[in-house]
Design a protein around this motif. Structure first.
Motif, PDB file in Angstrom:
ATOM      1  N   ASP A  34       0.868  -1.163   0.000  1.00 52.77           N
ATOM      2  CA  ASP A  34       0.000   0.000   0.000  1.00 52.77           C
ATOM      3  C   ASP A  34       0.904   1.210   0.000  1.00 52.77           C
ATOM      4  N   VAL A  35       1.010   1.889  -1.126  1.00 55.47           N
ATOM      5  CA  VAL A  35       2.009   2.934  -1.290  1.00 55.47           C
ATOM      6  C   VAL A  35       1.385   4.281  -1.017  1.00 55.47           C
ATOM      7  N   ASN A  36       1.980   5.024  -0.121  1.00 55.64           N
ATOM      8  CA  ASN A  36       1.506   6.378   0.180  1.00 55.64           C
ATOM      9  C   ASN A  36       2.688   7.254   0.483  1.00 55.64           C
ATOM     10  N   ASN A  37       2.644   8.510   0.023  1.00 54.02           N
ATOM     11  CA  ASN A  37       3.601   9.487   0.491  1.00 54.02           C
ATOM     12  C   ASN A  37       3.130  10.025   1.817  1.00 54.02           C
ATOM     13  N   GLU A  38       4.060  10.594   2.562  1.00 51.90           N
ATOM     14  CA  GLU A  38       3.725  11.141   3.867  1.00 51.90           C
ATOM     15  C   GLU A  38       2.709  12.255   3.726  1.00 51.90           C
ATOM     16  N   ASN A  39       1.769  12.299   4.645  1.00 59.84           N
ATOM     17  CA  ASN A  39       0.750  13.344   4.637  1.00 59.84           C
ATOM     18  C   ASN A  39       1.372  14.632   5.129  1.00 59.84           C
ATOM     19  N   ASN A  40       1.456  15.624   4.248  1.00 57.25           N
ATOM     20  CA  ASN A  40       2.087  16.888   4.600  1.00 57.25           C
ATOM     21  C   ASN A  40       1.084  18.009   4.783  1.00 57.25           C
ATOM     22  N   THR A  41      -0.216  17.685   4.908  1.00 54.48           N
ATOM     23  CA  THR A  41      -1.218  18.726   5.069  1.00 54.48           C
ATOM     24  C   THR A  41      -1.152  19.289   6.478  1.00 54.48           C
ATOM     25  N   GLN A  42      -1.074  20.614   6.579  1.00 55.53           N
ATOM     26  CA  GLN A  42      -0.975  21.253   7.875  1.00 55.53           C
ATOM     27  C   GLN A  42      -2.136  22.207   8.076  1.00 55.53           C
ATOM     28  N   TYR A 390       1.158 -12.918  19.582  1.00 52.32           N
ATOM     29  CA  TYR A 390       0.195 -11.958  19.032  1.00 52.32           C
ATOM     30  C   TYR A 390      -0.106 -12.191  17.548  1.00 52.32           C
ATOM     31  N   GLY A 391       0.616 -13.061  16.894  1.00 56.80           N
ATOM     32  CA  GLY A 391       0.316 -13.348  15.500  1.00 56.80           C
ATOM     33  C   GLY A 391       0.857 -12.311  14.543  1.00 56.80           C
ATOM     34  N   ALA A 392       0.115 -12.075  13.462  1.00 55.17           N
ATOM     35  CA  ALA A 392       0.598 -11.263  12.342  1.00 55.17           C
ATOM     36  C   ALA A 392       0.798  -9.801  12.730  1.00 55.17           C
ATOM     37  N   SER A 393       1.816  -9.203  12.097  1.00 56.09           N
ATOM     38  CA  SER A 393       2.070  -7.767  12.218  1.00 56.09           C
ATOM     39  C   SER A 393       2.180  -7.165  10.823  1.00 56.09           C
ATOM     40  N   ILE A 394       1.734  -5.926  10.701  1.00 59.59           N
ATOM     41  CA  ILE A 394       1.797  -5.200   9.430  1.00 59.59           C
ATOM     42  C   ILE A 394       2.987  -4.260   9.503  1.00 59.59           C
ATOM     43  N   ALA A 395       4.017  -4.566   8.735  1.00 63.29           N
ATOM     44  CA  ALA A 395       5.269  -3.799   8.774  1.00 63.29           C
ATOM     45  C   ALA A 395       5.262  -2.728   7.685  1.00 63.29           C
ATOM     46  N   THR A 396       5.781  -1.558   8.029  1.00 61.68           N
ATOM     47  CA  THR A 396       5.932  -0.463   7.073  1.00 61.68           C
ATOM     48  C   THR A 396       7.378   0.020   7.106  1.00 61.68           C
ATOM     49  N   VAL A 397       7.988   0.081   5.937  1.00 61.89           N
ATOM     50  CA  VAL A 397       9.357   0.587   5.802  1.00 61.89           C
ATOM     51  C   VAL A 397       9.308   1.855   4.960  1.00 61.89           C
ATOM     52  N   ARG A 398       9.912   2.924   5.468  1.00 64.09           N
ATOM     53  CA  ARG A 398      10.027   4.179   4.727  1.00 64.09           C
ATOM     54  C   ARG A 398      11.499   4.431   4.436  1.00 64.09           C
ATOM     55  N   ILE A 399      11.771   4.837   3.202  1.00 65.50           N
ATOM     56  CA  ILE A 399      13.141   5.067   2.758  1.00 65.50           C
ATOM     57  C   ILE A 399      13.275   6.537   2.376  1.00 65.50           C
ATOM     58  N   GLY A 403      17.001  13.328   2.856  1.00 62.22           N
ATOM     59  CA  GLY A 403      15.965  13.955   3.662  1.00 62.22           C
ATOM     60  C   GLY A 403      14.567  13.824   3.121  1.00 62.22           C
ATOM     61  N   ALA A 404      14.397  13.450   1.861  1.00 64.08           N
ATOM     62  CA  ALA A 404      13.071  13.362   1.237  1.00 64.08           C
ATOM     63  C   ALA A 404      12.583  11.918   1.238  1.00 64.08           C
ATOM     64  N   LEU A 405      11.284  11.749   1.493  1.00 63.16           N
ATOM     65  CA  LEU A 405      10.692  10.421   1.464  1.00 63.16           C
ATOM     66  C   LEU A 405      10.655   9.912   0.029  1.00 63.16           C
ATOM     67  N   GLU A 406      11.445   8.872  -0.242  1.00 60.70           N
ATOM     68  CA  GLU A 406      11.521   8.312  -1.586  1.00 60.70           C
ATOM     69  C   GLU A 406      10.484   7.220  -1.801  1.00 60.70           C
ATOM     70  N   ALA A 407      10.230   6.408  -0.774  1.00 61.36           N
ATOM     71  CA  ALA A 407       9.294   5.300  -0.941  1.00 61.36           C
ATOM     72  C   ALA A 407       8.788   4.838   0.417  1.00 61.36           C
ATOM     73  N   GLU A 408       7.581   4.277   0.401  1.00 60.84           N
ATOM     74  CA  GLU A 408       6.989   3.649   1.580  1.00 60.84           C
ATOM     75  C   GLU A 408       6.419   2.311   1.140  1.00 60.84           C
ATOM     76  N   ARG A 409       6.785   1.238   1.865  1.00 59.77           N
ATOM     77  CA  ARG A 409       6.347  -0.115   1.519  1.00 59.77           C
ATOM     78  C   ARG A 409       5.687  -0.756   2.735  1.00 59.77           C
ATOM     79  N   THR A 410       4.657  -1.546   2.496  1.00 58.93           N
ATOM     80  CA  THR A 410       3.937  -2.213   3.567  1.00 58.93           C
ATOM     81  C   THR A 410       3.785  -3.695   3.241  1.00 58.93           C
ATOM     82  N   MET A 411       3.990  -4.542   4.263  1.00 58.17           N
ATOM     83  CA  MET A 411       3.863  -5.983   4.070  1.00 58.17           C
ATOM     84  C   MET A 411       3.383  -6.615   5.383  1.00 58.17           C
ATOM     85  N   THR A 412       2.489  -7.596   5.286  1.00 57.47           N
ATOM     86  CA  THR A 412       2.038  -8.343   6.455  1.00 57.47           C
ATOM     87  C   THR A 412       2.975  -9.520   6.688  1.00 57.47           C
TER      88      THR A 412
END
Length: 443
Positions: A34-42, A390-399, A403-412
């Motif tokens: 599930d790919v998302n950029n960081e929410n920068n709305t202020q 506790y079973g399954a965990s949903i991991a998120t890695v941000r690269i 200084g800029a968010l290049e990618a966000e990856r999610t895996m169960t």
């Protein structure tokens, strides 16, 4: 058992020249991601905000409906149609503010360009009416993918309505922020004033630039009332997804502190009470934490069956970062909890990676930083060290790169012993190749 090493980050529209577009993201679509950029709305620190996004003709950055003095430097700014700017919010209503007091809002300005070599240049930020003041931006040169911010203060001196606009002149054109507020007199409510600073030195302010792992000390010392005893109520209004930041020692002291655990935007709100009367308007402090390393990798996770992921018992995932000539889960070529740093590349620590946080009891974060990496292909992975029932965990890695968010990856990850090879990073091209392979144990 290894020792605990836990140190206690809406949809917006962007204008690029005279185009409006959604912010571009790296093509990271992959299985179970599930790919998302960081929410920068202020939003505003006090009052309400709107999202009146604007576009500007790149050949004529001056709005003909709002002429500006020819001597204003707006006429000397060359607009680059390939530079994209996102200003948020574009309207602020400060509401009712007692005369003689101050309400504050924070505005963010983001470089949303699609080309890495495009820098957003902020020439000036100015107000055209008394009662409102804009501070200088924290940075006037904003590289690709990053943002800066500045504060707007409403200081009514009389009981009347106020209106104004803030004009932001940049090489992506001009943006205007509409401001309104009402000064009130004979108020019986206390006045909340919030500020903060990184560490124990420097000036207190409502708009703070920080690094991940910084400690920000908050203060309500400027709040005033009618002479009675004041009580305080702080809250975490905003924090990045995956952050576990809390107010220490508790939310009801005058001057709490917060640990900035991951990169992103934070907002802390203050309400003050006197004789059970709440402050006229809340106040808040905005913190923007930006990684300053060439490579910054972040791991957070969510375990749905763990109902309290902030306690001292939970799931344990580990972040891994290895060189091409090395194998997973072995020193010196893999950085992880048993090998937090190694002498890579040239002699000395200047180009050595490091694991800054190892979280063993749920949610994360874990961070790995690497400055001045030598030419190589580096692999990024996450390992389910212990599910503790506790079973399954949903991991998120941000690269983050530069200084800029290049990618966000999610895996169960289903259970203890599961390994996820997230991606490979090629240096010096800074090219990411997404692997997204999940295996039982290290490959």
């Amino acid at each position: 058992m290894r020792p605990l090493v836990m140190l206690v980050l809406s949809l917006s529209l962007m204008a690029c020249g005279d185009d409006i577009q959604k912010k571009s993201v790296p093509n990271t679509n992959g299985p179970n991601n599930d790919v998302n950029n960081e929410n920068n709305t202020q939003g505003s620190n006090n009052g309400t905000t709107g999202s009146n996004n604007q576009t500007v003709d790149p050949n004529n950055p001056i709005d003909p409906n709002n002429p500006i003095d020819p001597n204003n430097p707006i006429n000397n700014v060359v607009v680059d149609p390939d530079v994209c700017i996102l200003v948020d919010p574009l309207s602020i209503n400060f509401g009712d503010v007692p005369a003689g007091s101050t309400a504050r809002a924070v505005v963010t300005v983001e470089n949303c360009s699609s080309e890495r070599d495009k820098t957003l240049l902020i020439d000036s930020v100015s107000s055209n009416n008394a009662g409102f003041e804009a501070s200088a931006p924290l940075a006037t040169e904003v590289p690709f993918g990053l943002l800066t911010s500045f504060a707007i203060e409403f200081k009514p001196t009389a009981g009347r309505a106020y209106s104004s606009e803030i004009v932001i002149v940049t090489n992506a054109g001009v943006r205007r922020i509409q401001l309104t507020g009402t000064g009130i007199v004979d108020s019986t409510c206390p006045i909340a004033l919030a500020s903060g600073r990184v560490g124990d030195s420097g000036n207190f302010t409502g708009n703070i630039a920080a690094l991940p792992l910084d400690v920000v000390n908050l203060s309500a010392a400027g709040s005033t009332g009618g002479g009675g005893t004041l009580s305080y109520e702080w809250s975490v209004l905003e924090r990045p997804p995956g952050s576990t930041t809390t107010l220490n020692p508790n939310p009801n002291v005058m001057n709490p502190s917060v640990f900035i655990d991951i990169a992103g935007s934070y907002r802390f709100e203050l309400r003050v009470y006197e004789n059970n009367v709440e402050s006229c308007t809340p106040a808040s402090v905005f913190v923007r934490a930006t990684a300053d390393e060439d490579v910054h990798i972040q791991l957070v996770w969510d375990t749905p069956s763990d109902t309290d992921q902030s306690d001292t018992f939970g799931t344990d995932l580990d972040l891994h970062y290895k060189r091409s000539s090395s194998v997973w889960n072995a020193a010196p070529g893999d950085i992880y909890w048993q090998n937090k740093t190694s002498d890579w590349g040239n002699p000395g620590p200047e180009d050595d990676p490091s694991l800054d946080i190892d979280d063993t009891d749920g949610a994360g974060p874990e961070n790995i930083n690497h400055n001045n990496p030598t030419n190589d292909t580096y692999s990024i992975g996450a390992y389910y060290y212990a599910d503790n029932g506790y079973g399954a965990s949903i991991a998120t890695v941000r690269i983050y790169l530069n200084g800029a968010l290049e990618a966000e990856r999610t895996m169960t990850l289903q259970t203890t012993g599961t390994f996820w090879h997230v991606a490979d990073l090629q240096i010096p091209s800074q090219t990411l190749t997404f692997i997204d392979s999940v295996t039982n144990g290290f490959p």
